[in-house]
Design a protein around this motif. Structure first.
Motif, short mmCIF file in Angstrom:
data_model
loop_
_atom_site.label_atom_id
_atom_site.label_comp_id
_atom_site.label_asym_id
_atom_site.label_seq_id
_atom_site.Cartn_x
_atom_site.Cartn_y
_atom_site.Cartn_z
N ALA A 121 1.23 -1.12 0.24
CA ALA A 121 0.09 0.03 0.17
C ALA A 121 0.72 1.35 0.24
N VAL A 122 1.84 1.34 1.03
CA VAL A 122 3.05 2.74 0.66
C VAL A 122 3.56 2.51 -0.15
N HIS A 123 3.12 1.35 -0.71
CA HIS A 123 4.76 1.81 -2.75
C HIS A 123 3.73 2.06 -3.48
N GLY A 124 2.40 1.53 -3.45
CA GLY A 124 1.64 1.85 -4.03
C GLY A 124 1.44 3.88 -4.35
N ARG A 125 1.87 4.53 -3.28
CA ARG A 125 1.59 5.72 -3.30
C ARG A 125 3.08 6.64 -2.90
N VAL A 126 4.23 5.21 -3.87
CA VAL A 126 5.39 6.28 -3.89
C VAL A 126 5.53 6.62 -5.64
N ARG A 127 5.17 8.05 -5.91
CA ARG A 127 5.69 8.17 -7.78
C ARG A 127 6.71 9.00 -7.15
N GLY A 128 7.33 9.65 -8.78
CA GLY A 128 7.49 10.53 -9.18
C GLY A 128 8.66 10.76 -9.77
N THR A 129 9.23 11.49 -10.48
CA THR A 129 10.32 12.00 -11.05
C THR A 129 11.13 12.31 -10.32
N THR A 130 12.92 11.56 -11.22
CA THR A 130 13.82 12.06 -11.03
C THR A 130 14.24 13.36 -11.01
N SER A 131 15.63 13.91 -11.16
CA SER A 131 15.87 15.65 -11.08
C SER A 131 16.28 15.29 -12.72
N SER A 132 17.03 13.97 -13.26
CA SER A 132 17.07 14.12 -14.25
C SER A 132 15.69 14.16 -15.60
N GLY A 133 14.34 14.08 -14.25
CA GLY A 133 13.31 13.99 -15.93
C GLY A 133 12.89 12.07 -15.87
N GLU A 134 13.39 11.52 -14.81
CA GLU A 134 12.78 9.94 -15.44
C GLU A 134 11.83 9.72 -14.08
N SER A 135 11.10 8.80 -14.72
CA SER A 135 9.89 8.55 -13.59
C SER A 135 10.30 7.59 -12.47
N TYR A 136 9.29 7.37 -12.11
CA TYR A 136 10.05 6.28 -11.52
C TYR A 136 8.46 6.38 -10.14
N ASP A 137 8.63 4.29 -9.96
CA ASP A 137 6.97 3.96 -9.66
C ASP A 137 7.41 2.73 -8.36
N ALA A 138 7.48 3.18 -7.50
CA ALA A 138 8.32 2.10 -6.24
C ALA A 138 7.22 0.29 -5.98
N ALA A 139 6.12 0.84 -6.81
CA ALA A 139 5.11 -0.24 -7.63
C ALA A 139 5.99 -1.05 -8.63
N ASP A 140 6.89 -0.72 -8.82
CA ASP A 140 7.38 -1.14 -10.05
C ASP A 140 8.14 -2.72 -9.82
N PRO A 141 8.13 -3.19 -10.95
CA PRO A 141 8.44 -4.73 -9.93
C PRO A 141 9.51 -5.12 -10.56
N HIS A 142 10.38 -4.91 -11.55
CA HIS A 142 11.34 -4.66 -12.35
C HIS A 142 12.41 -3.62 -10.36
N LEU A 143 11.98 -2.25 -10.45
CA LEU A 143 12.38 -2.07 -10.28
C LEU A 143 12.32 -2.45 -7.78
N LEU A 144 11.54 -3.22 -8.11
CA LEU A 144 11.63 -4.09 -6.44
C LEU A 144 12.53 -5.13 -6.80
N GLY A 145 12.76 -6.12 -7.98
CA GLY A 145 13.66 -6.30 -8.14
C GLY A 145 15.15 -6.48 -7.52
N TRP A 146 15.12 -5.30 -8.26
CA TRP A 146 16.93 -4.21 -8.10
C TRP A 146 16.48 -4.26 -6.32
N VAL A 147 16.13 -3.70 -5.19
CA VAL A 147 15.40 -3.92 -4.02
C VAL A 147 16.16 -5.03 -3.09
N HIS A 148 15.32 -6.52 -4.32
CA HIS A 148 15.38 -7.58 -3.56
C HIS A 148 16.54 -8.56 -3.25
N VAL A 149 17.25 -8.59 -4.86
CA VAL A 149 18.83 -8.72 -5.34
C VAL A 149 19.74 -8.33 -4.06
N ALA A 150 19.48 -6.34 -4.84
CA ALA A 150 20.63 -6.35 -3.97
C ALA A 150 20.85 -6.63 -2.18
#
Length: 307
Positions: A121-150
């Motif tokens: 539920a928290v991840h679902g509310r975490v979205r935004g844009t980086t200083s370089s203009g890239e969009s991020y979404d904490a619920a993105d499975p690919h991004l979650l995968g990085w956090v997990h494997v690291a």
């Protein structure tokens, strides 16, 4: 019990209580009682490797390493910088993380699922844009995968180096398979289930990783300016130094951290083992006696250990 034994026992109790309170938070004792005392099925049985790894003091080094490694994905770091409040409330963030690890590792299955649902539920509310203009979404499975494997690689490596009883190769494969269950519940697609798959998964992210000023600022805060009393600064510095020594050279370079020679790294490892042994001693009560026969077994790491 003679005076020296009483003094050692008192020191152990004070140190263990101080560490536990910092890591588990003001509700730590209540959470521990619920996690280990509530009846019902668990996601992981008492013989599973995840309990061995997450119940060891090596997690203190592994946790620091995971934070530094995770920060090298610019989207993950942007989400942390904008939404986690790690500077304003670093202990609160640690306590929430430690409680989540404890509940999913040791707690009743429905409590584990509830903890996962809250994080999603928290991840679902975490979205935004980086200083370089890239969009991020904490619920993105690919991004979650990085956090997990690291995280998994960091916990595994720290346990191999500093754990009280390192596992055999099959045990570490079992650990990765155990963590995959939690990762899938959080939304990770096809997480690795053995060391070969973990290495391959880490490799797929390598081209996405790059240092940002936010990542370097986070590293400086974590390693050099932790909100700790002066008495705790020296032991923490040893933990931090062993964490840095365990990072791959490219990660140290990216975060502008010191490069250690092979000899320096070899000399560093005994300090990490000694310090984690001291933490383990402090957080494990002495053998039961007539006086303290009802004292439960405390955690070796982030919050709660199996009784």
């Amino acid at each position: 019990m003679d005076s020296s034994t009483r003094a050692a026992s008192g020191l152990r109790e004070r140190l263990g209580s101080a560490i536990f309170t910092r890591v588990a938070g003001p509700a730590g004792l209540e959470n521990r009682a619920r996690i280990h005392g509530r009846p019902g099925p668990r996601w992981f049985g008492p013989d599973r490797p995840i309990r061995t790894v997450h119940g060891d003091a090596s997690m203190f080094i592994g946790g620091l390493r995971a934070l530094l490694l995770q920060s090298l994905h610019p989207l993950a770091m942007a989400a942390v910088a904008a939404h986690s409040g790690y500077r304003g409330d670093p202990w609160g963030r640690l306590q929430r993380t430690s409680t989540f690890l404890a509940v999913t590792t040791y707690g009743a299955a429905d409590d584990a699922q509830q903890a996962v649902d809250q994080v999603r539920a928290v991840h679902g509310r975490v979205r935004g844009t980086t200083s370089s203009g890239e969009s991020y979404d904490a619920a993105d499975p690919h991004l979650l995968g990085w956090v997990h494997v690291a995280e998994v690689e960091s916990f595994l490596l720290a346990h191999q180096r500093y754990g009280e009883a390192p596992l055999d190769p099959a045990g570490y494969d079992g650990y990765i398979a155990d963590t995959a269950r939690v990762a899938e519940a959080l939304g990770v697609t096809d997480p690795p289930r053995n060391r070969k798959q973990l290495a391959a998964s880490l490799g797929t992210y390598r081209g996405e990783l790059r240092p940002t000023e936010e990542a370097r600022e986070a590293a400086r805060f974590i390693l050099l300016h932790p909100p700790l009393p002066w008495a705790a600064r020296a032991p923490y510095a040893l933990l931090a130094a062993n964490c840095v020594a365990s990072l791959p050279r490219w990660a140290r370079t990216s975060l502008e951290l010191p490069q250690l020679s092979g000899i320096a790294e070899a000399c560093m490892a005994p300090t990490g083992r000694a310090l984690t042994a001291a933490i383990r001693w402090a957080m494990t009560p002495p053998p039961p006696t007539v006086v303290n026969a009802q004292v439960p077994r405390d955690s070796g790491t982030f919050g709660v250990e199996d009784g």
